[in-house]
Design a protein around this motif. Structure first.
Motif, PDB file in Angstrom:
ATOM      1  N   CYS A 114       5.750   3.889   0.222  1.00 48.56           N
ATOM      2  CA  CYS A 114       5.297   2.544  -0.113  1.00 48.56           C
ATOM      3  C   CYS A 114       5.431   1.660   1.120  1.00 48.56           C
ATOM      4  CB  CYS A 114       6.154   1.997  -1.254  1.00 48.56           C
ATOM      5  SG  CYS A 114       5.711   0.333  -1.792  1.00 48.56           S
ATOM      6  N   ASN A 115       4.464   0.782   1.302  1.00 50.44           N
ATOM      7  CA  ASN A 115       4.451  -0.110   2.460  1.00 50.44           C
ATOM      8  C   ASN A 115       4.217  -1.536   2.023  1.00 50.44           C
ATOM      9  OD1 ASN A 115       2.240  -1.473   4.532  1.00 50.44           O
ATOM     10  ND2 ASN A 115       3.966  -0.546   5.586  1.00 50.44           N
ATOM     11  N   TYR A 169       1.136   5.080   2.011  1.00 52.10           N
ATOM     12  CA  TYR A 169       0.839   5.993   3.109  1.00 52.10           C
ATOM     13  C   TYR A 169       1.409   7.354   2.734  1.00 52.10           C
ATOM     14  CZ  TYR A 169      -0.404   2.085   6.183  1.00 52.10           C
ATOM     15  OH  TYR A 169      -1.006   0.986   6.755  1.00 52.10           O
ATOM     16  N   GLY A 203       0.799  -1.217   0.000  1.00 60.74           N
ATOM     17  CA  GLY A 203       0.000   0.000   0.000  1.00 60.74           C
ATOM     18  C   GLY A 203       0.827   1.259   0.000  1.00 60.74           C
ATOM     19  N   THR A 205      -9.043  -4.038  -2.295  1.00 60.72           N
ATOM     20  CA  THR A 205      -8.513  -2.705  -2.062  1.00 60.72           C
ATOM     21  C   THR A 205      -9.203  -2.001  -0.898  1.00 60.72           C
ATOM     22  OG1 THR A 205     -10.039  -1.753  -3.677  1.00 60.72           O
ATOM     23  CG2 THR A 205      -7.868  -2.424  -4.480  1.00 60.72           C
ATOM     24  N   ASN A 257       6.096  -4.686   9.079  1.00 60.11           N
ATOM     25  CA  ASN A 257       5.993  -3.636   8.069  1.00 60.11           C
ATOM     26  C   ASN A 257       7.365  -3.257   7.532  1.00 60.11           C
ATOM     27  OD1 ASN A 257       3.109  -2.315   7.867  1.00 60.11           O
ATOM     28  ND2 ASN A 257       3.425  -2.815  10.018  1.00 60.11           N
ATOM     29  N   LEU A 290      -2.786   6.229   6.140  1.00 58.33           N
ATOM     30  CA  LEU A 290      -3.021   5.319   5.024  1.00 58.33           C
ATOM     31  C   LEU A 290      -3.705   6.049   3.888  1.00 58.33           C
ATOM     32  CD1 LEU A 290      -3.178   2.399   3.824  1.00 58.33           C
ATOM     33  CD2 LEU A 290      -5.439   2.272   4.893  1.00 58.33           C
ATOM     34  N   ASP A 320      -4.468   0.575   0.252  1.00 61.05           N
ATOM     35  CA  ASP A 320      -3.703  -0.656   0.217  1.00 61.05           C
ATOM     36  C   ASP A 320      -4.454  -1.720  -0.557  1.00 61.05           C
ATOM     37  OD1 ASP A 320      -4.240  -1.413   3.777  1.00 61.05           O
ATOM     38  OD2 ASP A 320      -5.558  -1.718   2.049  1.00 61.05           O
TER      39      ASP A 320
END
Length: 115
Positions: free
Chosen positions: A95-96, A37, A35, A57, A103, A47, A50
């Motif tokens: 980007c996560n 952020y 996802g 989604t 994480n 957020l 994601d």
């Protein structure tokens, strides 16, 4: 370990569009969520959107109908298409990659929307 490399940020006028991309490498497992952020100056990271590996989604209310998240599982990439950008979308976008409770974060890419 997972490494994330983002691209696609920049300066755009209000109403314009940008597309962010993120490529993941390293110890990638299929059961992950990827996802985006963002963090604006003086604000907490929040957020944006994601997506699970099966394509489900989730969007922040503030971007619904304007942003679209997508991913390519074969290439371990995630994208964020941002349309109708507003000045309040200005932030550093991260980007996560999330696998269970762990994480990983990219270095961040600046998005600036001029009004």
């Amino acid at each position: 370990q997972v490494q994330l490399v983002e691209s696609g940020g920049g300066l755009v006028q209000a109403g314009g569009s940008l597309r962010l991309s993120c490529a993941a490498s390293g110890s990638i497992f299929s059961a992950n969520v990827m996802g985006w952020y963002r963090q604006a100056p003086g604000k907490q990271r929040e957020l944006v959107a994601d997506i699970t590996n099966s394509g489900t989604t989730n969007y922040a209310d503030s971007v619904k109908g304007r942003f679209t998240i997508s991913r390519d599982n074969a290439k371990n990439t995630v994208h964020l298409q941002m349309n109708s950008l507003k000045a309040e979308d200005t932030a550093v976008y991260y980007c996560n990659y999330r696998l269970f409770a762990r994480n990983y974060w990219g270095q961040g890419t600046q998005v600036t929307v001029s009004s």
